[in-house]
Motif scaffolding. Sequence first.
Motif, PDB file in Angstrom:
ATOM      1  N   ILE B  24      72.711  25.388  -7.528  1.00 54.18           N
ATOM      2  CA  ILE B  24      71.984  26.618  -7.864  1.00 54.18           C
ATOM      3  C   ILE B  24      72.518  27.206  -9.166  1.00 54.18           C
ATOM      4  O   ILE B  24      71.766  27.757  -9.964  1.00 54.18           O
ATOM      5  CB  ILE B  24      72.094  27.645  -6.710  1.00 54.18           C
ATOM      6  CG1 ILE B  24      71.482  27.077  -5.436  1.00 54.18           C
ATOM      7  CG2 ILE B  24      71.405  28.959  -7.087  1.00 54.18           C
ATOM      8  CD1 ILE B  24      71.774  27.905  -4.199  1.00 54.18           C
ATOM      9  N   SER B  25      73.829  27.040  -9.403  1.00 54.34           N
ATOM     10  CA  SER B  25      74.438  27.580 -10.619  1.00 54.34           C
ATOM     11  C   SER B  25      74.047  26.786 -11.862  1.00 54.34           C
ATOM     12  O   SER B  25      74.179  27.283 -12.973  1.00 54.34           O
ATOM     13  CB  SER B  25      75.966  27.560 -10.506  1.00 54.34           C
ATOM     14  OG  SER B  25      76.376  28.298  -9.394  1.00 54.34           O
ATOM     15  N   ILE B  26      73.626  25.540 -11.681  1.00 58.08           N
ATOM     16  CA  ILE B  26      73.254  24.683 -12.820  1.00 58.08           C
ATOM     17  C   ILE B  26      71.839  24.162 -12.555  1.00 58.08           C
ATOM     18  O   ILE B  26      71.662  23.017 -12.142  1.00 58.08           O
ATOM     19  CB  ILE B  26      74.252  23.507 -12.989  1.00 58.08           C
ATOM     20  CG1 ILE B  26      75.706  23.987 -12.831  1.00 58.08           C
ATOM     21  CG2 ILE B  26      74.066  22.822 -14.340  1.00 58.08           C
ATOM     22  CD1 ILE B  26      76.718  22.872 -12.661  1.00 58.08           C
ATOM     23  N   PRO B  27      70.815  25.002 -12.776  1.00 57.96           N
ATOM     24  CA  PRO B  27      69.454  24.622 -12.377  1.00 57.96           C
ATOM     25  C   PRO B  27      68.999  23.300 -12.996  1.00 57.96           C
ATOM     26  O   PRO B  27      69.128  23.113 -14.202  1.00 57.96           O
ATOM     27  CB  PRO B  27      68.597  25.784 -12.904  1.00 57.96           C
ATOM     28  CG  PRO B  27      69.544  26.924 -13.060  1.00 57.96           C
ATOM     29  CD  PRO B  27      70.868  26.318 -13.416  1.00 57.96           C
ATOM     30  N   TYR B  29      70.277  20.346 -12.648  1.00 54.96           N
ATOM     31  CA  TYR B  29      71.320  19.310 -12.744  1.00 54.96           C
ATOM     32  C   TYR B  29      71.537  18.669 -11.378  1.00 54.96           C
ATOM     33  O   TYR B  29      71.669  19.372 -10.371  1.00 54.96           O
ATOM     34  CB  TYR B  29      72.626  19.924 -13.261  1.00 54.96           C
ATOM     35  CG  TYR B  29      73.805  18.979 -13.152  1.00 54.96           C
ATOM     36  CD1 TYR B  29      73.910  17.868 -13.980  1.00 54.96           C
ATOM     37  CD2 TYR B  29      74.806  19.186 -12.200  1.00 54.96           C
ATOM     38  CE1 TYR B  29      74.975  16.991 -13.874  1.00 54.96           C
ATOM     39  CE2 TYR B  29      75.877  18.313 -12.089  1.00 54.96           C
ATOM     40  CZ  TYR B  29      75.957  17.217 -12.921  1.00 54.96           C
ATOM     41  OH  TYR B  29      77.010  16.345 -12.804  1.00 54.96           O
ATOM     42  N   VAL B  31      73.651  17.301  -8.723  1.00 51.19           N
ATOM     43  CA  VAL B  31      75.051  17.310  -8.292  1.00 51.19           C
ATOM     44  C   VAL B  31      75.254  16.156  -7.314  1.00 51.19           C
ATOM     45  O   VAL B  31      74.564  16.078  -6.298  1.00 51.19           O
ATOM     46  CB  VAL B  31      75.409  18.644  -7.607  1.00 51.19           C
ATOM     47  CG1 VAL B  31      76.890  18.674  -7.249  1.00 51.19           C
ATOM     48  CG2 VAL B  31      75.053  19.821  -8.496  1.00 51.19           C
ATOM     49  N   LYS B 138      73.564   9.616 -16.856  1.00 51.94           N
ATOM     50  CA  LYS B 138      74.423  10.796 -16.737  1.00 51.94           C
ATOM     51  C   LYS B 138      74.833  11.297 -18.125  1.00 51.94           C
ATOM     52  O   LYS B 138      74.827  12.491 -18.400  1.00 51.94           O
ATOM     53  CB  LYS B 138      75.657  10.444 -15.893  1.00 51.94           C
ATOM     54  CG  LYS B 138      76.309  11.647 -15.247  1.00 51.94           C
ATOM     55  CD  LYS B 138      77.258  11.223 -14.159  1.00 51.94           C
ATOM     56  CE  LYS B 138      78.103  12.392 -13.668  1.00 51.94           C
ATOM     57  NZ  LYS B 138      77.315  13.546 -13.213  1.00 51.94           N
ATOM     58  N   GLN B 139      75.161  10.349 -19.010  1.00 54.56           N
ATOM     59  CA  GLN B 139      75.538  10.710 -20.380  1.00 54.56           C
ATOM     60  C   GLN B 139      74.331  11.265 -21.146  1.00 54.56           C
ATOM     61  O   GLN B 139      74.464  12.210 -21.925  1.00 54.56           O
ATOM     62  CB  GLN B 139      76.123   9.480 -21.089  1.00 54.56           C
ATOM     63  CG  GLN B 139      76.809   9.800 -22.410  1.00 54.56           C
ATOM     64  CD  GLN B 139      77.906  10.846 -22.252  1.00 54.56           C
ATOM     65  OE1 GLN B 139      78.721  10.765 -21.343  1.00 54.56           O
ATOM     66  NE2 GLN B 139      77.912  11.855 -23.116  1.00 54.56           N
ATOM     67  N   ALA B 142      73.980  14.722 -20.248  1.00 52.72           N
ATOM     68  CA  ALA B 142      75.056  15.495 -20.881  1.00 52.72           C
ATOM     69  C   ALA B 142      74.692  15.818 -22.327  1.00 52.72           C
ATOM     70  O   ALA B 142      74.940  16.915 -22.812  1.00 52.72           O
ATOM     71  CB  ALA B 142      76.360  14.711 -20.823  1.00 52.72           C
ATOM     72  N   ASP B 174      64.636  25.473 -17.177  1.00 48.66           N
ATOM     73  CA  ASP B 174      65.357  26.492 -17.943  1.00 48.66           C
ATOM     74  C   ASP B 174      65.728  25.990 -19.345  1.00 48.66           C
ATOM     75  O   ASP B 174      66.776  26.345 -19.881  1.00 48.66           O
ATOM     76  CB  ASP B 174      66.625  26.931 -17.174  1.00 48.66           C
ATOM     77  CG  ASP B 174      67.132  28.291 -17.674  1.00 48.66           C
ATOM     78  OD1 ASP B 174      66.307  29.100 -18.123  1.00 48.66           O
ATOM     79  OD2 ASP B 174      68.356  28.515 -17.637  1.00 48.66           O
ATOM     80  N   ARG B 176      66.834  23.236 -20.330  1.00 46.79           N
ATOM     81  CA  ARG B 176      68.027  22.396 -20.457  1.00 46.79           C
ATOM     82  C   ARG B 176      67.878  21.002 -19.834  1.00 46.79           C
ATOM     83  O   ARG B 176      68.066  20.004 -20.503  1.00 46.79           O
ATOM     84  CB  ARG B 176      69.238  23.121 -19.852  1.00 46.79           C
ATOM     85  CG  ARG B 176      70.546  22.316 -19.898  1.00 46.79           C
ATOM     86  CD  ARG B 176      70.895  21.911 -21.333  1.00 46.79           C
ATOM     87  NE  ARG B 176      72.121  21.114 -21.423  1.00 46.79           N
ATOM     88  CZ  ARG B 176      72.209  19.806 -21.218  1.00 46.79           C
ATOM     89  NH1 ARG B 176      71.122  19.121 -20.860  1.00 46.79           N
ATOM     90  NH2 ARG B 176      73.350  19.173 -21.339  1.00 46.79           N
ATOM     91  N   TYR B 177      67.567  20.941 -18.527  1.00 46.27           N
ATOM     92  CA  TYR B 177      67.581  19.655 -17.839  1.00 46.27           C
ATOM     93  C   TYR B 177      66.162  19.152 -17.552  1.00 46.27           C
ATOM     94  O   TYR B 177      65.333  19.906 -17.018  1.00 46.27           O
ATOM     95  CB  TYR B 177      68.324  19.760 -16.503  1.00 46.27           C
ATOM     96  CG  TYR B 177      69.828  19.755 -16.662  1.00 46.27           C
ATOM     97  CD1 TYR B 177      70.498  18.577 -16.963  1.00 46.27           C
ATOM     98  CD2 TYR B 177      70.558  20.926 -16.529  1.00 46.27           C
ATOM     99  CE1 TYR B 177      71.878  18.566 -17.130  1.00 46.27           C
ATOM    100  CE2 TYR B 177      71.935  20.919 -16.693  1.00 46.27           C
ATOM    101  CZ  TYR B 177      72.588  19.739 -16.991  1.00 46.27           C
ATOM    102  OH  TYR B 177      73.944  19.727 -17.153  1.00 46.27           O
ATOM    103  N   THR B 216      62.847  31.052 -12.432  1.00 42.55           N
ATOM    104  CA  THR B 216      63.421  30.154 -13.433  1.00 42.55           C
ATOM    105  C   THR B 216      62.275  29.526 -14.219  1.00 42.55           C
ATOM    106  O   THR B 216      61.219  29.229 -13.666  1.00 42.55           O
ATOM    107  CB  THR B 216      64.254  29.061 -12.736  1.00 42.55           C
ATOM    108  OG1 THR B 216      65.277  29.703 -11.978  1.00 42.55           O
ATOM    109  CG2 THR B 216      64.885  28.112 -13.726  1.00 42.55           C
TER     110      THR B 216
END
Lengths: 185, 280
Positions: B24-27, B29, B31, B138-139, B142, B174, B176-177, B216
């Motif tokens: 939740i902290s990193i929408p 992503y 985990v 994964k990279q 990143a 958001d 980002r991802y 979001t």
Amino acid sequence: MTTMVHETQQHYRKLIDLFSRPGEMEAGTLGIPNFTRFSDAVLATVLTLFDNEVSFSTIEQGDREEFMTLTGAKAAQNSEADFIVVKESELTAEMMETMKVGTLASPEKSATLIIEVEAIGSGHAYQLQGPGIKAVNALGMTLDPKWMALRDVRCAEFPIGIDLILVDRENHMTVIPRTTTVEVV
Amino acid sequence: MRQNFAFLDEHSKKEIRRKTLKAISIPGYQVPFASRELPIARGWGTGGLQLTLSLIGQADILKVIDQGSDESVNAVNIRRLIQDTTGVKDTIHTDAATLIQSRHRIPEVPLKPYQILVLQVPLPEPLRPVEPSERITKQLHADKEYSGAWLRLFEQIMRYGSITDDADYPVLVDGRYVMAPSPIPRFDNPKLEDNDGLILLGAGREKKIYAVPPYTKVASLAFEDHPFEVESFDDVTCRESGLTGVYMDELIDETTGETYYMTNDTSYMIEEMNKEGSVK
């Protein structure tokens, strides 16, 4: 019948609501005796999230032993710990500058800071924006803005950063994840 | 036999819970988590099921759907497992549920604040079709290096004249991802954005948890000259209920050979049909 299983589940759901809605406030305790210097809500959060796979740091020996005995979690240095449990009066700049923030490839390998502050609901006026917040959330809290400035530095390069769980003496809790933009009014 | 409350042992739940809070902290992503063995096979909703089991409590009201249906075998089995080990109440009504586990649909009825929607995910990696190595994807996440995802859509346009991804259409969370929204139809993609409720996604076989918090920004990938479009049901009507503007299943009447349409979200259809003065 209600047992620890159900109580930690209820506490976890409060954390879920707080993480997904930064700046909102909830109160939460478990009905177990508290022999630490921290409030019941801090202990409840520790019991909900810690187990033997987790490392944590806290300043006082008595608290450390209590958390270890209750959860099996390992004590670690600030720079290694998955969780740091601390009172605002004991926070140091060094602690915030060295705690884990994760890496760009694995941003989840960051520390969560559990801070006990004097009061949530009054004090400095903060304004929060970001995911989980419809427009702007206003949050009153006694936490010194200088700590928030240090947190902003650690959270500058999203997705790496730290997440804050803030708890006060009256067992109110609020959460500021790394995605939240915080302004002091 | 006596079971643990919500089947899983407390250590497993704690691990899933910690990873969910990170998600939740990193929408958007993904985990990694230690996906547990369950009495159903991996790939049959175990990611969603583990999320549900880690979340559920005695006060919850549960709804489980499989492609819009509360009554398919998969939905019934998952609901029974959860109920047998928790004793929670169940419902088919989206607005009455506190916790909804779904396979491949976001319900027609919008989520309310504090409601949680758990989506089952078979393939959580949106870059997997262009890059087989997990280490490399994964990279790429990143580095926010998403050329592969864009190129894949571009190649579809070059080959077929339009983007052909129907379900699991990639989104940017958001800003980002890039995220795989699970195989929901494109029709449901706009519901991911600015949702009142929390959306959690779990992939049991691939051992990943990710999340879209409420309110979001979620944008479906598209080009200026090829904007994102949802499936159109403008000119079709549900044969059972007379509803329009909802996601429909295309079916064939076996006696007449005729093609007809029916609302995919069956509980929504029933609610609408039971309303006074409904179309049918």
